[in-house]
Design a protein around this motif. Structure first.
Motif, PDB file in Angstrom:
ATOM      1  N   PRO A   1       5.919  10.677   6.557  1.00 13.65           N
ATOM      2  CA  PRO A   1       4.468  10.447   6.680  1.00 13.65           C
ATOM      3  C   PRO A   1       4.089   8.971   6.777  1.00 13.65           C
ATOM      4  O   PRO A   1       3.148   8.624   7.487  1.00 13.65           O
ATOM      5  CB  PRO A   1       3.899  11.092   5.414  1.00 13.65           C
ATOM      6  N   ALA A   2       4.824   8.101   6.073  1.00  7.11           N
ATOM      7  CA  ALA A   2       4.511   6.671   6.153  1.00  7.11           C
ATOM      8  C   ALA A   2       4.712   6.152   7.565  1.00  7.11           C
ATOM      9  O   ALA A   2       3.875   5.405   8.093  1.00  7.11           O
ATOM     10  CB  ALA A   2       5.394   5.893   5.174  1.00  7.11           C
ATOM     11  N   LEU A   3       5.805   6.545   8.209  1.00  9.03           N
ATOM     12  CA  LEU A   3       6.073   6.093   9.576  1.00  9.03           C
ATOM     13  C   LEU A   3       5.091   6.710  10.559  1.00  9.03           C
ATOM     14  O   LEU A   3       4.673   6.063  11.533  1.00  9.03           O
ATOM     15  CB  LEU A   3       7.511   6.446   9.967  1.00  9.03           C
ATOM     16  N   ILE A   4       4.706   7.967  10.335  1.00 10.21           N
ATOM     17  CA  ILE A   4       3.727   8.613  11.218  1.00 10.21           C
ATOM     18  C   ILE A   4       2.382   7.911  11.120  1.00 10.21           C
ATOM     19  O   ILE A   4       1.718   7.654  12.132  1.00 10.21           O
ATOM     20  CB  ILE A   4       3.593  10.109  10.855  1.00 10.21           C
ATOM     21  N   ILE A   5       1.972   7.569   9.903  1.00  6.61           N
ATOM     22  CA  ILE A   5       0.703   6.864   9.707  1.00  6.61           C
ATOM     23  C   ILE A   5       0.721   5.516  10.419  1.00  6.61           C
ATOM     24  O   ILE A   5      -0.237   5.142  11.118  1.00  6.61           O
ATOM     25  CB  ILE A   5       0.413   6.690   8.206  1.00  6.61           C
ATOM     26  N   MET A   6       1.809   4.774  10.265  1.00  5.87           N
ATOM     27  CA  MET A   6       1.876   3.445  10.855  1.00  5.87           C
ATOM     28  C   MET A   6       1.894   3.513  12.385  1.00  5.87           C
ATOM     29  O   MET A   6       1.198   2.756  13.061  1.00  5.87           O
ATOM     30  CB  MET A   6       3.114   2.701  10.350  1.00  5.87           C
TER      31      MET A   6
ATOM     32  N   SER B   1      11.624   2.361   5.465  1.00  2.00           N
ATOM     33  CA  SER B   1      12.674   3.376   5.298  1.00  2.00           C
ATOM     34  C   SER B   1      13.874   2.793   4.563  1.00  2.00           C
ATOM     35  O   SER B   1      14.193   1.606   4.726  1.00  2.00           O
ATOM     36  CB  SER B   1      13.116   3.921   6.663  1.00  2.00           C
ATOM     37  N   ILE B   2      14.507   3.630   3.787  1.00  2.00           N
ATOM     38  CA  ILE B   2      15.706   3.229   3.047  1.00  2.00           C
ATOM     39  C   ILE B   2      16.902   4.053   3.506  1.00  2.00           C
ATOM     40  O   ILE B   2      17.906   3.513   3.964  1.00  2.00           O
ATOM     41  CB  ILE B   2      15.499   3.392   1.534  1.00  2.00           C
ATOM     42  N   ASN B   3      16.769   5.377   3.433  1.00  2.00           N
ATOM     43  CA  ASN B   3      17.876   6.251   3.838  1.00  2.00           C
ATOM     44  C   ASN B   3      17.362   7.524   4.500  1.00  2.00           C
ATOM     45  O   ASN B   3      17.710   7.828   5.647  1.00  2.00           O
ATOM     46  CB  ASN B   3      18.740   6.606   2.625  1.00  2.00           C
ATOM     47  N   LYS B   4      16.479   8.251   3.811  1.00  2.00           N
ATOM     48  CA  LYS B   4      16.070   9.574   4.286  1.00  2.00           C
ATOM     49  C   LYS B   4      15.234   9.520   5.563  1.00  2.00           C
ATOM     50  O   LYS B   4      15.297  10.451   6.372  1.00  2.00           O
ATOM     51  CB  LYS B   4      15.277  10.301   3.181  1.00  2.00           C
ATOM     52  N   SER B   5      14.444   8.468   5.768  1.00  2.00           N
ATOM     53  CA  SER B   5      13.532   8.425   6.910  1.00  2.00           C
ATOM     54  C   SER B   5      13.980   7.448   8.000  1.00  2.00           C
ATOM     55  O   SER B   5      13.173   7.044   8.834  1.00  2.00           O
ATOM     56  CB  SER B   5      12.123   8.062   6.440  1.00  2.00           C
TER      57      SER B   5
ATOM     58  N   VAL C   1       0.836  -1.205   0.000  1.00  2.00           N
ATOM     59  CA  VAL C   1       0.000   0.000   0.000  1.00  2.00           C
ATOM     60  C   VAL C   1       0.865   1.246   0.000  1.00  2.00           C
ATOM     61  O   VAL C   1       0.625   2.200  -0.762  1.00  2.00           O
ATOM     62  CB  VAL C   1      -0.949  -0.011   1.212  1.00  2.00           C
ATOM     63  N   MET C   2       1.889   1.279   0.842  1.00  2.00           N
ATOM     64  CA  MET C   2       2.766   2.445   0.905  1.00  2.00           C
ATOM     65  C   MET C   2       3.536   2.645  -0.392  1.00  2.00           C
ATOM     66  O   MET C   2       3.772   3.782  -0.818  1.00  2.00           O
ATOM     67  CB  MET C   2       3.739   2.306   2.080  1.00  2.00           C
ATOM     68  N   ARG C   3       3.924   1.551  -1.037  1.00  2.00           N
ATOM     69  CA  ARG C   3       4.622   1.680  -2.322  1.00  2.00           C
ATOM     70  C   ARG C   3       3.677   2.215  -3.390  1.00  2.00           C
ATOM     71  O   ARG C   3       4.072   3.041  -4.229  1.00  2.00           O
ATOM     72  CB  ARG C   3       5.191   0.322  -2.744  1.00  2.00           C
ATOM     73  N   LYS C   4       2.420   1.780  -3.350  1.00  5.17           N
ATOM     74  CA  LYS C   4       1.431   2.273  -4.310  1.00  5.17           C
ATOM     75  C   LYS C   4       1.191   3.765  -4.107  1.00  5.17           C
ATOM     76  O   LYS C   4       0.993   4.515  -5.079  1.00  5.17           O
ATOM     77  CB  LYS C   4       0.120   1.500  -4.122  1.00  5.17           C
ATOM     78  N   LEU C   5       1.217   4.208  -2.839  1.00  9.74           N
ATOM     79  CA  LEU C   5       1.012   5.628  -2.535  1.00  9.74           C
ATOM     80  C   LEU C   5       2.300   6.447  -2.651  1.00  9.74           C
ATOM     81  O   LEU C   5       2.271   7.648  -2.392  1.00  9.74           O
ATOM     82  CB  LEU C   5       0.449   5.773  -1.111  1.00  9.74           C
ATOM     83  N   GLN C   6       3.394   5.786  -3.029  1.00 10.16           N
ATOM     84  CA  GLN C   6       4.705   6.441  -3.179  1.00 10.16           C
ATOM     85  C   GLN C   6       5.165   7.106  -1.868  1.00 10.16           C
ATOM     86  O   GLN C   6       5.676   8.224  -1.866  1.00 10.16           O
ATOM     87  CB  GLN C   6       4.669   7.468  -4.323  1.00 10.16           C
ATOM     88  N   LEU C   7       4.966   6.386  -0.771  1.00 14.00           N
ATOM     89  CA  LEU C   7       5.353   6.898   0.543  1.00 14.00           C
ATOM     90  C   LEU C   7       6.529   6.134   1.149  1.00 14.00           C
ATOM     91  O   LEU C   7       6.873   6.370   2.312  1.00 14.00           O
ATOM     92  CB  LEU C   7       4.161   6.827   1.505  1.00 14.00           C
TER      93      LEU C   7
END
Length: 294
Positions: free
Chosen positions: A158-163, A236-240, A147-153
């Protein structure tokens, strides 16, 4: 029947008196000391490992008291590229998800407690929110990633805040339902007579009365978000990147850097200790308030 009941009460009183003598003050002191040791020893080990040289934290058998104190592990961690940004990522995610969870969770809890619901309906909701905290989060890891990949998050805050908000919200609602249930309905009825509408009663009458409960729920939500690792490493990969992901990064194919890992863990522990220290009075009052609910 009355005489039999009196004999049973007398026997119970005698049993409690005997147990009180056996489990007296010395035992309670020893028991409390053992519990304190079990709680504080991991913290001591973390602190001492952060200031050990490599030869000492790899020693076998382990050294309880380091012979040489060094600041090299702290210096190594502080000189790492991006540590400040990762620290701020953890702070932003934790504070944001806690604030959102407290705002919407407390309003949802108040609506359930004061709304036109039956006791059975409230109990079902409470059980459902409790179940939300019990099921393994890993069960939803793959669909959430898709879902997060589909939303480009992916690799965004924001992805971590949502989770974190989605996992903290049931806890806050469940806790606040107990706190709001203890607020006397007469206070709200007086405010209603004075012309306060629903939101006014919530923010100006109920909210101040349950401040300790809100602080307790907020601290638990903050600690949960601060320590969250599973979705932080998946999304997260690098920035988050957050601090738990950084700490896990010291585990490599070449071994495990205990010193820098302990130093980073010590740094990540400081904000939680400061928060609990500043809010300890309200935190204890909130826990005590929730302990007597029902």
């Amino acid at each position: 029947m009355m005489a039999k009941k009196h004999r049973i009460d007398a026997n119970d009183s005698m049993v409690h008196e005997i147990l009180g003598n056996v489990w007296g003050s010395p035992f309670r002191i020893v028991f409390t000391a053992v519990l304190m040791l079990l709680v504080l020893f991991p913290l001591y080990w973390l602190f001492s490992s952060a200031f050990k040289i490599r030869a000492e934290y790899l020693a076998n058998p382990p050294l309880l008291i380091p012979h040489v104190f060094t600041m090299e592990n702290i210096k190594t961690v502080l000189s790492m590229n991006g540590l400040g940004r990762q620290f701020m990522n953890s702070m932003i995610v934790s504070l944001s998800s806690t604030a959102i969870s407290l705002l919407f969770g407390s309003m949802a809890a108040y609506s359930l407690v004061r709304g036109k619901f039956s006791n059975l309906t409230r109990q079902i909701f409470g059980l459902w929110f409790m179940i939300q905290k019990m099921y393994p989060a890993i069960a939803t890891a793959i669909p959430i990633y898709l879902v997060m990949r589909k939303l480009q998050l992916i690799d965004t805050l924001p992805a971590l805040i949502i989770m974190n908000t989605s996992f903290n919200l049931p806890l806050v609602i469940w806790l606040m339902m107990g706190f709001f249930a203890q607020v006397p309905i007469e206070m709200e009825e007086s405010a209603r007579i004075d012309g306060c509408h629903f939101l006014s009663r919530f923010f100006y009458v109920v909210f101040p009365v349950t401040k300790s409960g809100i602080v307790a729920a907020g601290i638990l939500a903050f600690v949960g978000a601060w320590n969250e690792f599973l979705f932080a490493v998946i999304l997260s990969i690098n920035k988050s990147k957050t601090l738990p992901v950084v700490i896990a990064g010291f585990i490599t194919d070449k071994g495990l850097d205990w010193g820098p890992m302990a130093a980073t863990s010590l740094i990540s522990l400081l904000p939680v200790l400061v928060l609990v220290y500043l809010c300890q009075k309200q935190f204890v009052e909130g826990l005590a308030m929730g302990a007597v609910k029902g």
